[in-house]
Motif scaffolding. Structure first.
Motif, PDB file in Angstrom:
ATOM      1  N   GLN A   1      46.525  40.147  47.349  1.00 31.74           N
ATOM      2  CA  GLN A   1      47.029  41.158  46.414  1.00 31.74           C
ATOM      3  C   GLN A   1      46.244  41.082  45.106  1.00 31.74           C
ATOM      4  OE1 GLN A   1      51.165  39.997  46.391  1.00 31.74           O
ATOM      5  NE2 GLN A   1      51.739  41.687  47.742  1.00 31.74           N
ATOM      6  N   ILE A   2      45.940  39.870  44.668  1.00 34.99           N
ATOM      7  CA  ILE A   2      45.122  39.689  43.461  1.00 34.99           C
ATOM      8  C   ILE A   2      43.733  40.269  43.697  1.00 34.99           C
ATOM      9  CG2 ILE A   2      43.999  37.966  41.970  1.00 34.99           C
ATOM     10  CD1 ILE A   2      46.530  36.192  42.500  1.00 34.99           C
ATOM     11  N   PHE A   3      43.162  39.995  44.864  1.00 29.30           N
ATOM     12  CA  PHE A   3      41.852  40.545  45.205  1.00 29.30           C
ATOM     13  C   PHE A   3      41.874  42.078  45.118  1.00 29.30           C
ATOM     14  CE2 PHE A   3      39.112  42.539  48.340  1.00 29.30           C
ATOM     15  CZ  PHE A   3      37.876  42.032  48.005  1.00 29.30           C
ATOM     16  N   CYS A   4      42.873  42.699  45.741  1.00 29.19           N
ATOM     17  CA  CYS A   4      42.992  44.167  45.728  1.00 29.19           C
ATOM     18  C   CYS A   4      43.149  44.681  44.299  1.00 29.19           C
ATOM     19  CB  CYS A   4      44.178  44.623  46.585  1.00 29.19           C
ATOM     20  SG  CYS A   4      43.961  44.339  48.354  1.00 29.19           S
ATOM     21  N   PHE A   5      43.951  43.985  43.493  1.00 27.36           N
ATOM     22  CA  PHE A   5      44.162  44.387  42.097  1.00 27.36           C
ATOM     23  C   PHE A   5      42.851  44.317  41.315  1.00 27.36           C
ATOM     24  CE2 PHE A   5      45.550  43.845  37.712  1.00 27.36           C
ATOM     25  CZ  PHE A   5      46.524  44.835  37.605  1.00 27.36           C
ATOM     26  N   ASP A   6      42.110  43.226  41.497  1.00 26.67           N
ATOM     27  CA  ASP A   6      40.837  43.075  40.786  1.00 26.67           C
ATOM     28  C   ASP A   6      39.839  44.157  41.181  1.00 26.67           C
ATOM     29  OD1 ASP A   6      41.869  40.849  39.540  1.00 26.67           O
ATOM     30  OD2 ASP A   6      40.696  39.390  40.688  1.00 26.67           O
ATOM     31  N   MET A   7      39.754  44.456  42.479  1.00 33.20           N
ATOM     32  CA  MET A   7      38.832  45.501  42.936  1.00 33.20           C
ATOM     33  C   MET A   7      39.259  46.873  42.407  1.00 33.20           C
ATOM     34  SD  MET A   7      36.232  44.460  44.569  1.00 33.20           S
ATOM     35  CE  MET A   7      35.767  42.758  44.778  1.00 33.20           C
ATOM     36  N   MET A   8      40.571  47.087  42.348  1.00 30.88           N
ATOM     37  CA  MET A   8      41.092  48.337  41.788  1.00 30.88           C
ATOM     38  C   MET A   8      40.686  48.443  40.311  1.00 30.88           C
ATOM     39  SD  MET A   8      43.862  49.308  39.581  1.00 30.88           S
ATOM     40  CE  MET A   8      44.954  47.929  39.702  1.00 30.88           C
ATOM     41  N   LEU A   9      40.810  47.357  39.572  1.00 37.31           N
ATOM     42  CA  LEU A   9      40.410  47.379  38.156  1.00 37.31           C
ATOM     43  C   LEU A   9      38.919  47.669  38.000  1.00 37.31           C
ATOM     44  CD1 LEU A   9      42.414  44.391  36.608  1.00 37.31           C
ATOM     45  CD2 LEU A   9      42.796  46.836  36.261  1.00 37.31           C
ATOM     46  N   MET A  10      38.106  47.099  38.876  1.00 43.10           N
ATOM     47  CA  MET A  10      36.663  47.360  38.802  1.00 43.10           C
ATOM     48  C   MET A  10      36.365  48.830  39.067  1.00 43.10           C
ATOM     49  SD  MET A  10      35.359  44.605  37.737  1.00 43.10           S
ATOM     50  CE  MET A  10      33.615  44.955  37.848  1.00 43.10           C
ATOM     51  N   ARG A  11      37.078  49.434  40.013  1.00 40.02           N
ATOM     52  CA  ARG A  11      36.878  50.868  40.285  1.00 40.02           C
ATOM     53  C   ARG A  11      37.260  51.708  39.078  1.00 40.02           C
ATOM     54  NH1 ARG A  11      39.074  52.320  46.229  1.00 40.02           N
ATOM     55  NH2 ARG A  11      39.028  54.380  45.280  1.00 40.02           N
ATOM     56  N   LEU A  12      38.395  51.386  38.460  1.00 37.75           N
ATOM     57  CA  LEU A  12      38.842  52.156  37.297  1.00 37.75           C
ATOM     58  C   LEU A  12      37.908  51.954  36.110  1.00 37.75           C
ATOM     59  CD1 LEU A  12      42.708  51.647  37.530  1.00 37.75           C
ATOM     60  CD2 LEU A  12      41.344  53.590  38.333  1.00 37.75           C
ATOM     61  N   CYS A  13      37.435  50.741  35.901  1.00 33.77           N
ATOM     62  CA  CYS A  13      36.487  50.479  34.811  1.00 33.77           C
ATOM     63  C   CYS A  13      35.190  51.253  35.033  1.00 33.77           C
ATOM     64  CB  CYS A  13      36.195  48.982  34.704  1.00 33.77           C
ATOM     65  SG  CYS A  13      37.553  48.037  33.994  1.00 33.77           S
ATOM     66  N   HIS A  14      34.747  51.303  36.274  1.00 34.59           N
ATOM     67  CA  HIS A  14      33.533  52.065  36.590  1.00 34.59           C
ATOM     68  C   HIS A  14      33.728  53.545  36.261  1.00 34.59           C
ATOM     69  CE1 HIS A  14      29.955  53.416  38.667  1.00 34.59           C
ATOM     70  NE2 HIS A  14      30.706  54.285  39.328  1.00 34.59           N
ATOM     71  N   GLN A  15      34.880  54.101  36.629  1.00 34.20           N
ATOM     72  CA  GLN A  15      35.158  55.517  36.360  1.00 34.20           C
ATOM     73  C   GLN A  15      35.144  55.819  34.866  1.00 34.20           C
ATOM     74  OE1 GLN A  15      38.909  56.277  38.260  1.00 34.20           O
ATOM     75  NE2 GLN A  15      38.007  56.416  40.307  1.00 34.20           N
ATOM     76  N   LYS A  16      35.604  54.858  34.075  1.00 32.68           N
ATOM     77  CA  LYS A  16      35.681  55.061  32.627  1.00 32.68           C
ATOM     78  C   LYS A  16      34.449  54.523  31.897  1.00 32.68           C
ATOM     79  CE  LYS A  16      40.726  54.971  32.577  1.00 32.68           C
ATOM     80  NZ  LYS A  16      40.853  56.380  32.778  1.00 32.68           N
ATOM     81  N   ASN A  17      33.494  53.984  32.680  1.00 31.67           N
ATOM     82  CA  ASN A  17      32.266  53.428  32.118  1.00 31.67           C
ATOM     83  C   ASN A  17      32.555  52.328  31.098  1.00 31.67           C
ATOM     84  OD1 ASN A  17      29.502  53.233  32.199  1.00 31.67           O
ATOM     85  ND2 ASN A  17      29.197  54.721  30.550  1.00 31.67           N
ATOM     86  N   ILE A  18      33.483  51.455  31.433  1.00 30.08           N
ATOM     87  CA  ILE A  18      33.814  50.305  30.593  1.00 30.08           C
ATOM     88  C   ILE A  18      33.781  49.049  31.457  1.00 30.08           C
ATOM     89  CG2 ILE A  18      35.234  51.629  28.988  1.00 30.08           C
ATOM     90  CD1 ILE A  18      37.714  50.538  30.443  1.00 30.08           C
ATOM     91  N   GLY A  19      33.879  47.907  30.847  1.00 32.88           N
ATOM     92  CA  GLY A  19      33.978  46.651  31.584  1.00 32.88           C
ATOM     93  C   GLY A  19      32.751  45.784  31.406  1.00 32.88           C
ATOM     94  N   THR A  20      32.806  44.647  32.068  1.00 31.83           N
ATOM     95  CA  THR A  20      31.771  43.629  31.924  1.00 31.83           C
ATOM     96  C   THR A  20      30.575  43.837  32.833  1.00 31.83           C
ATOM     97  OG1 THR A  20      32.843  42.265  33.606  1.00 31.83           O
ATOM     98  CG2 THR A  20      33.480  41.877  31.305  1.00 31.83           C
ATOM     99  N   GLY A  21      30.763  44.559  33.929  1.00 33.59           N
ATOM    100  CA  GLY A  21      29.680  44.735  34.887  1.00 33.59           C
ATOM    101  C   GLY A  21      29.622  43.631  35.919  1.00 33.59           C
TER     102      GLY A  21
END
Length: 156
Positions: free
Chosen positions: A59-79
């Motif tokens: 569940q943590i894995f799925c949550f983290d991957m979901m966050l990476m997808r959302l960060c990509h859509q908003k062009n934010i995050g660590t990369g």
């Protein structure tokens, strides 16, 4: 509560992304619910077998991957996203290799670096058509058994 309703579209996107990733890991996909409360949002992850440590970790894995997808859509995050081997504790080897495949595919699709520190274990014994875990392994190893061993020049 007003902010919660204003963010309904973003919350729906997060829930759908989580469920899509979960469905790629399990036949009976888990879901994510986000409810408002007086202390902020309450996240719940109903899933069959959710009491198991391995399921909770996925569940943590799925949550983290979901966050990476959302960060990509908003062009934010660590990369980049880093997972330690503890995330895969209690997870069946087939699920580990499936998660690593999803991580590699998601990272390639979205253009982020997915880093996993892991001991050789059951995941290396499993095979998935079209995915070879050895293609992603870097030749870095902990050699603390010798006098001059260690990792990146550090002794542990």
């Amino acid at each position: 509560r007003r902010n919660f309703s204003e963010q309904e579209t973003a919350l729906s996107e997060a829930i759908l992304a989580f469920e899509e990733i979960s469905r790629s890991l399990y036949e009976s996909a888990g879901s994510m619910t986000i409810e408002p409360s007086n202390n902020g949002p309450v996240f719940e992850f109903p899933m069959q077998g959710e009491r198991s440590k391995g399921i909770k970790n996925m569940q943590i894995f799925c949550f983290d991957m979901m966050l990476m997808r959302l960060c990509h859509q908003k062009n934010i995050g660590t990369g980049f996203l880093v997972h330690d081997s503890h995330l895969f504790d209690g997870v069946d080897g087939r699920q580990i290799i499936s998660a690593l495949k999803i991580g590699a595919q998601t990272a390639e699709k979205l253009g982020f670096q997915y880093i996993v520190t892991m001991n050789e274990d059951d995941a290396f014994k499993e095979r998935i058509k079209g995915f070879d875990l050895n293609d992603y392994v870097l030749p870095v190893s902990l050699t603390d058994a010798t006098e001059d061993g260690g990792l990146f020049g550090c002794r542990f």
